[in-house]
Design a protein around this motif. Structure first.
Motif, mmCIF file in Angstrom:
data_model
loop_
_atom_site.group_PDB
_atom_site.id
_atom_site.type_symbol
_atom_site.label_atom_id
_atom_site.label_comp_id
_atom_site.label_asym_id
_atom_site.label_seq_id
_atom_site.Cartn_x
_atom_site.Cartn_y
_atom_site.Cartn_z
ATOM 1 N N VAL A 8 0.844 -1.200 0.000
ATOM 2 C CA VAL A 8 0.000 0.000 0.000
ATOM 3 C C VAL A 8 0.878 1.249 0.000
ATOM 4 N N ALA A 9 1.953 1.221 0.791
ATOM 5 C CA ALA A 9 2.858 2.373 0.848
ATOM 6 C C ALA A 9 3.540 2.605 -0.499
ATOM 7 N N VAL A 10 3.921 1.543 -1.182
ATOM 8 C CA VAL A 10 4.541 1.677 -2.509
ATOM 9 C C VAL A 10 3.542 2.285 -3.485
ATOM 10 N N ALA A 11 2.313 1.804 -3.467
ATOM 11 C CA ALA A 11 1.275 2.352 -4.355
ATOM 12 C C ALA A 11 1.019 3.824 -4.034
ATOM 13 N N ALA A 12 1.001 4.175 -2.756
ATOM 14 C CA ALA A 12 0.778 5.574 -2.363
ATOM 15 C C ALA A 12 1.920 6.461 -2.847
ATOM 16 N N GLU A 13 3.141 5.970 -2.762
ATOM 17 C CA GLU A 13 4.285 6.760 -3.244
ATOM 18 C C GLU A 13 4.198 6.963 -4.751
ATOM 19 N N HIS A 14 3.788 5.935 -5.483
ATOM 20 C CA HIS A 14 3.604 6.093 -6.931
ATOM 21 C C HIS A 14 2.510 7.113 -7.217
ATOM 22 N N ALA A 15 1.420 7.069 -6.445
ATOM 23 C CA ALA A 15 0.325 8.034 -6.633
ATOM 24 C C ALA A 15 0.822 9.450 -6.370
ATOM 25 N N LEU A 49 3.662 10.538 -6.959
ATOM 26 C CA LEU A 49 4.483 10.913 -8.112
ATOM 27 C C LEU A 49 3.681 10.983 -9.411
ATOM 28 N N GLY A 50 2.360 10.718 -9.319
ATOM 29 C CA GLY A 50 1.506 10.865 -10.489
ATOM 30 C C GLY A 50 1.209 9.589 -11.246
ATOM 31 N N ALA A 51 1.575 8.430 -10.713
ATOM 32 C CA ALA A 51 1.300 7.157 -11.387
ATOM 33 C C ALA A 51 0.297 6.366 -10.562
ATOM 34 N N GLN A 52 -0.698 5.825 -11.223
ATOM 35 C CA GLN A 52 -1.698 5.026 -10.528
ATOM 36 C C GLN A 52 -1.266 3.568 -10.522
ATOM 37 N N VAL A 53 -0.960 3.059 -9.345
ATOM 38 C CA VAL A 53 -0.535 1.673 -9.163
ATOM 39 C C VAL A 53 -1.385 1.071 -8.061
#
Length: 129
Positions: free
Chosen positions: A73-80, A82-86
């Motif tokens: 979840v933390a990795v996905a939040a960091e991508h979000a 930065l502007g990427a939806q993961v």
């Protein structure tokens, strides 16, 4: 004695020979393959690590093949951020880049496939591929 499945040699390669020669001559080298933060002068959070290890939950064995859900979840939040939806469901965490590459080669390549790698390259690409 290694398995007969392995066809690689353990002989010193030209780059390792050059490194050995330069080190023995007293040359100062910047080794970009060192990944241990305690050996390269990076700040190390000793107190935060000690506190984390003092938590009784650290002793609980709770295997997660793709990595702990909270970390995914933390990795996905960091991508979000930065502007990427993961989606966390699509995140897989591994113990090292070597493990990641090994899994990718197994997933994407068949025996006999040709894998192109940059030069200079990641030291384990030849072996892992």
């Amino acid at each position: 004695m290694f398995s007969r499945r392995l066809t690689w040699t353990t002989a010193e390669n030209p780059l390792a020979a050059l490194e050995r020669e330069r080190r023995s001559a007293g040359a100062r080298l910047l080794d970009l393959t060192i990944t241990n933060p305690t050996q390269v002068g990076l700040p190390y959070p000793d107190e935060a690590l000690a506190a984390a290890l003092a938590d009784p939950a650290i002793g609980r064995y709770d295997p997660a093949p793709l990595g702990p859900w909270s970390a995914r979840v933390a990795v996905a939040a960091e991508h979000a951020r930065l502007g990427a939806q993961v989606s966390p469901e699509t995140v897989a965490l591994t113990a090292s880049s070597s493990e990641s590459y090994a899994l990718l080669f197994k997933l994407l390549c068949d025996p006999g496939d040709v894998v192109l790698v940059p030069q200079p390259s990641y030291p384990l690409f030849d072996y892992l591929a």
